[in-house]
Design an enzyme around this catalytic site. Structure first.
Site, short mmCIF file in Angstrom:
data_model
loop_
_atom_site.label_atom_id
_atom_site.label_comp_id
_atom_site.label_asym_id
_atom_site.label_seq_id
_atom_site.Cartn_x
_atom_site.Cartn_y
_atom_site.Cartn_z
CG HIS A 49 -1.67 1.23 1.33
ND1 HIS A 49 -1.64 1.97 2.58
CD2 HIS A 49 -2.82 1.81 0.45
CE1 HIS A 49 -2.66 3.12 2.28
NE2 HIS A 49 -3.07 2.86 1.26
CD GLU A 52 -2.64 2.66 -3.99
OE1 GLU A 52 -3.13 3.94 -3.95
OE2 GLU A 52 -3.03 1.78 -3.33
CG HIS A 53 0.11 6.15 -0.82
ND1 HIS A 53 -0.58 7.21 -0.19
CD2 HIS A 53 -0.90 5.25 -0.37
CE1 HIS A 53 -1.82 6.94 0.39
NE2 HIS A 53 -2.10 5.68 -0.03
CD GLU A 129 -4.92 5.27 2.96
OE1 GLU A 129 -5.80 4.75 2.29
OE2 GLU A 129 -3.96 5.77 2.50
#
Length: 418
Positions: A49, A52-53, A129
């Site tokens: 994740h 991905e950022h 997040e």
């Protein structure tokens, strides 16, 4: 009707799949990478994740702001997502912008910078997040369920990852994880719409790296022991999920499962929706769900309701599941659900993005790309006995884990008491 798709595999193992839609001027483009939360060890939880950022933080050729400006100038959105077993980067652009869009996305996927200053800033965003996610019990309850159903199996971990891993992994560690997983044999490029297959293949061949070892998928045993878990949190509602292991994505019974899920809680005329929301007003959100993975799957249902309604809602759930296991579904429910599933498929195929996602995700997971006629045949072949057999197997009480989030565990415990 689906247009015929074309597939090309490069010597590196990278695959390209396209489908032409002659009536549109746009093209949906996606790069699918076979890495998600299940590829991580406990100490790596969240790296997929975080990467991905970081793809959006720039490359040696394109600064982060420049990437945004390029896609803004094309009138396009650039997005990405991380799942349990894959990561994707995708966009939809006018056909005359496809080459430019692919050039930028390919550079992002293969050559992200992982600069310390950019990683430091992005860490903070991801940590925010995670904090936001932890504050939302309607999302959090599904990961509590995942842990209950799958135990220590990687499927039981949250895709978003752990804050300590995100905060503590250095740029070199992130780059090493990327280098092992972002390899040509683990990547599919998919496009649908106004697209020239041979031209896209040439673009991919020119931009992708040489072949490197692909980490093979290793099947891991799934914990089948049902669990009950409760997370205390100050909330207005109690968020309750029931779930159990389901079907692997290659299981031919997946078509029957889609029918079963539709009837149980997948539509506004489904049994749970009608009995819990429409007839009794016990919940605003109530639904069932099913997911398929490489080695197993998951079935389940969700109810969000006020403290004084939890027991009544759970009593209704128990009654509906028992009726389903004992009697299956009626002939009219079967036909209505078949029509619903076929309708959803056909309507979704009017979207270039939906077609692109179907192509990329299917090819990445080595699933057959069925034509509409083949899909309709599979759905029409589902019988009442098929659905009844699945209901009895998948929703057997001894297989079901139950989890909840709310302010008082005693309310949860009383709701579970027969």
């Amino acid at each position: 009707m689906l247009s015929e798709h074309r597939i090309t595999e490069l010597d590196s193992g990278l695959r390209i799949v396209t489908e032409v839609m002659p009536s549109v001027r746009s093209a949906a483009l996606g790069v699918f990478i076979g890495v998600g939360s299940t590829a991580e060890t406990h100490e790596e939880a969240g790296l997929s994740h975080l990467i991905e950022h970081m793809l959006f933080r720039g490359t040696p050729r394109f600064e982060s702001l420049e990437i945004d400006q390029i896609f803004d100038a094309m009138g396009a959105e650039l997005n990405a997502g991380t799942g349990k077993e894959s990561t994707s980067v995708y966009t939809r652009v006018l056909d005359n912008h496809l080459e430019r869009a692919f050039d930028v996305i390919a550079d992002m996927v293969w050559r992200p910078k992982f600069a310390d200053e950019d990683l430091s800033a992005e860490r903070e965003i991801v940590l925010e997040e995670i904090a936001m996610y932890e504050d939302d019990p309607q999302d959090k309850v599904f990961d509590v369920l995942g842990t209950a159903v799958f135990g220590d199996h990687p499927l039981g971990r949250a895709i978003i990852g752990r804050a300590d891993v995100v905060a503590g992994t250095p740029a070199a560690g992130l780059a090493a994880f990327h280098g092992k997983r972002y390899v040509p044999g683990n990547v599919v490029v998919a496009a649908a719409g106004s697209v020239d297959h041979d031209a896209l293949v040439a673009m991919v061949r020119d931009s992708s790296p040489a072949a490197s070892p692909k980490i093979p998928h290793v099947a891991t045993p799934v914990q089948l022991e049902a669990r009950t878990q409760f997370l205390k949190k100050e909330t207005e509602q109690y968020h309750v999920c029931l779930g159990a292991p389901g079907l692997a994505r290659g299981d031919e019974r997946r078509f029957a499962l889609r029918i079963l899920d539709n009837v149980l809680g997948g539509t506004s005329s489904s049994r749970l929706f009608v009995e819990i929301r429409e007839k009794r007003g016990l919940a605003y959100a109530v639904y069932s769900f099913a997911a398929q993975y490489a080695d197993t799957g998951q079935v389940g249902l969700y109810v969000g309701t006020r403290p004084d309604n939890v027991k009544t809602a759970m009593d209704v759930v128990r009654v509906e599941l028992e009726k389903l296991r004992q009697d299956g579904i009626a002939a009219d429910e079967l036909e209505r659900s078949k029509d619903n599933v076929k309708g959803r498929i056909l309507l979704s195929l009017e979207s270039t993005v939906a077609r692109m996602n179907r192509l990329g995700s299917s090819l990445l997971s080595d699933m057959p790309l069925l034509s509409v006629d083949e899909l309709e045949e599979k759905i029409d072949a589902v019988t009442l006995d098929d659905v009844l057999g699945l209901a009895r197997e998948l929703y057997a009480p001894e297989r079901m884990s139950i989890v909840g989030i709310g302010t008082d565990e005693s309310v949860f415990d009383k709701a579970l008491a027969a």
